[in-house]
Design an enzyme around this catalytic site. Structure first.
Site: not given
Length: 338
Positions: A164, A334, A238
């Site tokens: 990520r 995130e 998420s």
């Protein structure tokens, strides 16, 4: 170049948070970016790049010039004996790209079906799901330098993809705008069923060797069962990264919590299931103000109606403290907090 003032950003972020852009430019080509760079006023203004708004938490109005990326286009760039090389405009929704490639008979992206956001944001986050990441299919991308207005082509090694993560979240953050992305889809396709949810689907259906279209449908079904539709309940998917720890750290945590969900990585480290840890701390279904933890998946924070960015921040920090207190792991969000 389409220029607008006093634009509500609530429709342009998937959490549905209230915020206003003082000035917004819709970017539909490289020429639009160059027009901004060359503009006597906008060329010097602080800027904020906005794609699909599925990876951002807006906590304030935006005094920056908002560059809303809407570059269109899907095409087969070229075909080799081993691969299909496809190109997509940065404003194309990611799931639209995945579905289009399968309609053309080009498998390889099916594990990443239904990931929200746009194609241009995918390399920034190095999106991934069910054992596949963008970097595994990446060929190159075009980006416009926001200082010089020059278009450059960046290949895999320059993008510095991580979990990520990419160079666009670090050295190139706010310095370049991605306009087109190219992906390499292998003709020697093999199904990727390593994740538990997919292997369970194979067992339930009795399909040991599913084709790409079947995996696509399985992934869509799994995600829809676990994750709320942003059009119905505001969310960014998420919310926290699954933390990666050493083998020794993983053994220590397992000794204290034998049921923790964990996955081995190629380098000998282990990825821990952040959602499992959040659930173990009792957060599933809980709320702070109008921001809450989704009842079906603790990794997802949701807008219960009328949430503001500060409530999301407060909830996220409370979850981080709980998980750190129990597991000694600091969860990393995130989405970008703005």
């Amino acid at each position: 170049m389409q220029f607008e003032t006093a634009v509500s950003l609530k429709p342009y972020n998937s959490f549905g948070l209230p915020a206003q852009a003082g000035r917004l430019v819709r970017i539909r080509s490289e020429a639009d970016v160059r027009a901004v760079v060359d503009h006597p006023d906008m060329g010097r203004a602080p800027r904020f790049i906005l794609g699909g708004g599925s990876n951002v938490i807006l906590t304030r109005d935006m005094p920056e010039l908002v560059l809303k990326v809407e570059v269109p286009g899907l095409r087969l760039l070229r075909e080799t004996a081993d691969d299909w090389i496809i190109e997509a405009g940065a404003g194309v929704p990611w799931h639209t790209l995945v579905a289009w490639t399968l309609d053309q008979g080009w498998p390889g992206l099916e594990n990443m079906a239904l990931i929200p956001g746009t194609v241009g944001a995918a390399p920034v986050q190095n999106i991934g799901a069910y054992g596949l990441e963008l970097k595994d299919r990446f060929e190159s991308l075009d980006a416009v330098d926001l200082v010089t207005g020059r278009t450059v082509t960046l290949r895999h090694e320059i993008c510095a993809f991580g979990y990520r993560d990419s160079v666009f979240k670090r050295e190139l953050a706010g310095k370049s705008l991605i306009t087109r992305v190219r992906l390499r889809l292998p003709k020697a396709w093999q199904p990727m069923l390593g994740y538990l949810d997919l292997s369970r689907k194979a067992e339930e259906t009795g399909i040991a060797a599913p084709d790409a279209r079947t995996i696509f449908q399985w992934v869509c079904d799994i995600r829809r069962a676990k994750l709320p539709d942003p059009a119905q309940i505001g969310n960014v998917g998420s919310f926290f990264k699954n933390p990666v720890v050493s083998a020794e750290q993983c053994r220590d945590i397992i000794a204290r919590d034998p049921h923790i969900v964990h996955y081995p990585m190629d380098d000998g480290s282990f990825k821990l299931a952040a959602g499992w840890m959040i659930d173990a701390c009792g957060w599933k279904g809980k709320s702070i103000g109008h921001a809450g933890v989704y009842e079906k998946q603790a990794l997802v924070l949701v807008n219960r109606g009328g949430a503001v960015g500060s409530e999301v921040q407060t909830l996220a920090r409370a979850i981080q403290e709980s998980v750190y207190g129990r597991f000694g792991i600091r969860l990393e969000p995130e989405p970008v907090m703005v």
